[in-house]
Design a protein around this motif. Structure first.
Motif, short mmCIF file in Angstrom:
data_model
loop_
_atom_site.label_atom_id
_atom_site.label_comp_id
_atom_site.label_asym_id
_atom_site.label_seq_id
_atom_site.Cartn_x
_atom_site.Cartn_y
_atom_site.Cartn_z
N GLY A 81 60.57 49.06 22.14
CA GLY A 81 60.07 48.96 20.79
C GLY A 81 61.20 48.66 19.82
O GLY A 81 62.36 48.89 20.12
N THR A 82 60.82 48.20 18.67
CA THR A 82 61.79 47.93 17.61
C THR A 82 62.11 49.24 16.89
O THR A 82 61.40 50.24 17.07
N PRO A 83 63.12 49.25 16.02
CA PRO A 83 63.36 50.46 15.22
C PRO A 83 62.11 50.85 14.41
O PRO A 83 61.81 52.03 14.26
N LYS A 84 61.38 49.85 13.90
CA LYS A 84 60.16 50.13 13.14
C LYS A 84 59.10 50.78 14.05
O LYS A 84 58.42 51.72 13.65
N ASP A 85 58.98 50.28 15.29
CA ASP A 85 58.05 50.88 16.25
C ASP A 85 58.43 52.34 16.51
O ASP A 85 57.56 53.20 16.62
N ASN A 86 59.73 52.60 16.59
CA ASN A 86 60.20 53.96 16.84
C ASN A 86 59.80 54.88 15.69
O ASN A 86 59.34 56.00 15.92
N SER A 87 59.94 54.40 14.46
CA SER A 87 59.54 55.21 13.29
C SER A 87 58.03 55.47 13.29
O SER A 87 57.59 56.59 13.02
N LYS A 88 57.25 54.44 13.58
CA LYS A 88 55.79 54.60 13.64
C LYS A 88 55.40 55.59 14.72
O LYS A 88 54.53 56.44 14.53
N ASP A 89 56.05 55.48 15.88
CA ASP A 89 55.78 56.38 17.01
C ASP A 89 56.10 57.82 16.63
O ASP A 89 55.34 58.74 16.92
N MET A 90 57.21 58.02 15.93
CA MET A 90 57.62 59.35 15.49
C MET A 90 56.57 59.95 14.55
O MET A 90 56.16 61.09 14.72
N LYS A 91 56.11 59.15 13.60
CA LYS A 91 55.12 59.65 12.64
C LYS A 91 53.78 59.93 13.32
O LYS A 91 53.15 60.94 13.04
N ARG A 92 53.37 59.03 14.22
CA ARG A 92 52.10 59.21 14.93
C ARG A 92 52.10 60.48 15.77
O ARG A 92 51.10 61.18 15.86
N LYS A 94 53.88 63.09 15.12
CA LYS A 94 54.25 64.22 14.25
C LYS A 94 55.60 64.83 14.63
O LYS A 94 55.74 66.02 14.80
N ARG A 95 56.60 63.94 14.77
CA ARG A 95 57.94 64.39 15.08
C ARG A 95 58.87 64.28 13.89
O ARG A 95 60.08 64.33 14.03
N GLY A 96 58.30 64.11 12.70
CA GLY A 96 59.12 64.01 11.50
C GLY A 96 59.83 65.32 11.21
O GLY A 96 59.55 66.35 11.82
N ARG A 97 60.73 65.29 10.25
CA ARG A 97 61.55 66.46 9.92
C ARG A 97 60.71 67.71 9.66
O ARG A 97 61.04 68.79 10.10
N ASP A 98 59.60 67.56 8.95
CA ASP A 98 58.78 68.72 8.60
C ASP A 98 57.52 68.82 9.45
O ASP A 98 56.60 69.55 9.11
N GLN A 99 57.47 68.09 10.53
CA GLN A 99 56.29 68.11 11.40
C GLN A 99 56.64 68.81 12.71
O GLN A 99 57.75 68.72 13.19
N ILE A 100 55.66 69.49 13.26
CA ILE A 100 55.87 70.19 14.53
C ILE A 100 54.85 69.69 15.53
O ILE A 100 53.67 69.60 15.24
N ASN A 101 55.33 69.36 16.71
CA ASN A 101 54.44 68.89 17.77
C ASN A 101 54.89 69.51 19.08
O ASN A 101 56.06 69.71 19.31
N GLN A 102 53.93 69.81 19.94
CA GLN A 102 54.24 70.36 21.26
C GLN A 102 54.03 69.25 22.28
O GLN A 102 52.91 68.91 22.61
N PRO A 103 55.13 68.64 22.76
CA PRO A 103 54.97 67.58 23.74
C PRO A 103 54.24 68.06 24.99
O PRO A 103 54.33 69.22 25.36
N TYR A 104 53.54 67.14 25.63
CA TYR A 104 52.79 67.46 26.85
C TYR A 104 53.70 68.08 27.91
O TYR A 104 53.33 69.02 28.58
N ALA A 105 54.91 67.56 28.02
CA ALA A 105 55.83 68.07 29.03
C ALA A 105 56.19 69.54 28.80
O ALA A 105 56.44 70.27 29.74
N VAL A 106 56.21 69.96 27.54
CA VAL A 106 56.50 71.36 27.24
C VAL A 106 55.42 72.24 27.84
O VAL A 106 55.70 73.27 28.44
N LYS A 107 54.18 71.82 27.71
CA LYS A 107 53.07 72.59 28.28
C LYS A 107 53.24 72.72 29.79
O LYS A 107 53.11 73.80 30.35
N ALA A 108 53.55 71.61 30.45
CA ALA A 108 53.70 71.64 31.90
C ALA A 108 54.88 72.52 32.31
O ALA A 108 54.78 73.31 33.25
N ALA A 109 56.00 72.40 31.59
CA ALA A 109 57.17 73.20 31.93
C ALA A 109 56.89 74.68 31.72
O ALA A 109 57.35 75.53 32.48
#
Length: 142
Positions: A81-92, A94-109
């Motif tokens: 992806g481009t840098p812009k794709d990376n930013s969109k992916d981050m926002k989608r 919810k990995r922004g500075r004030d956003q909290i997300n639990q990645p799927y891998a965390v659940k499995a681990a």
């Protein structure tokens, strides 16, 4: 060269519950796999993408994670992806500075009780989530 490539793949723990292949070698402060390849510091996920696709990453392109786990090097979880794709992916995701997300891998681990940094990160994020909720409540009551 094949022996060097085999040694690279030997530094991986496959987690069947989520499909992540966790890099067991060196890591950055943000948990991305890091190694010296051909005399150059290289991110493990970028090298995994190149080895799997048998081509170099185009200049200016990023290798993004579908799984949102920085230490994952499973080529099926990686895409360009481009840098812009990376930013969109981050926002989608919810990995922004004030956003909290639990990645799927965390659940499995967490389920498999693997002693990885992923579990520690999850616990940290949960504590942070509680603190943010407490302050949000206080601000709403003022």
């Amino acid at each position: 060269e094949q022996k060097i490539i085999d040694n690279f793949w030997d530094n991986v723990e496959m987690i069947p519950e989520c499909g992540c292949w966790i890099w067991l070698g060196g890591r950055t402060g943000k948990d991305y796999g890091l190694l010296i390849w051909d005399g150059v510091h290289t991110y493990a996920h970028r090298l995994a993408w190149e080895l799997h696709n048998k081509t170099k990453i185009p200049v200016g392109m990023f290798v993004l994670h579908r799984c949102d786990t920085p230490s994952c090097i499973n080529p099926r979880h990686l895409f360009l992806g481009t840098p812009k794709d990376n930013s969109k992916d981050m926002k989608r995701k919810k990995r922004g500075r004030d956003q909290i997300n639990q990645p799927y891998a965390v659940k499995a681990a967490t389920v498999t009780k693997r002693p990885t940094k992923i579990v520690d990160e999850f616990k940290y994020l949960k504590r942070k989530e509680k603190v943010l909720a407490k302050w949000k409540k206080k601000l709403e009551n003022t």
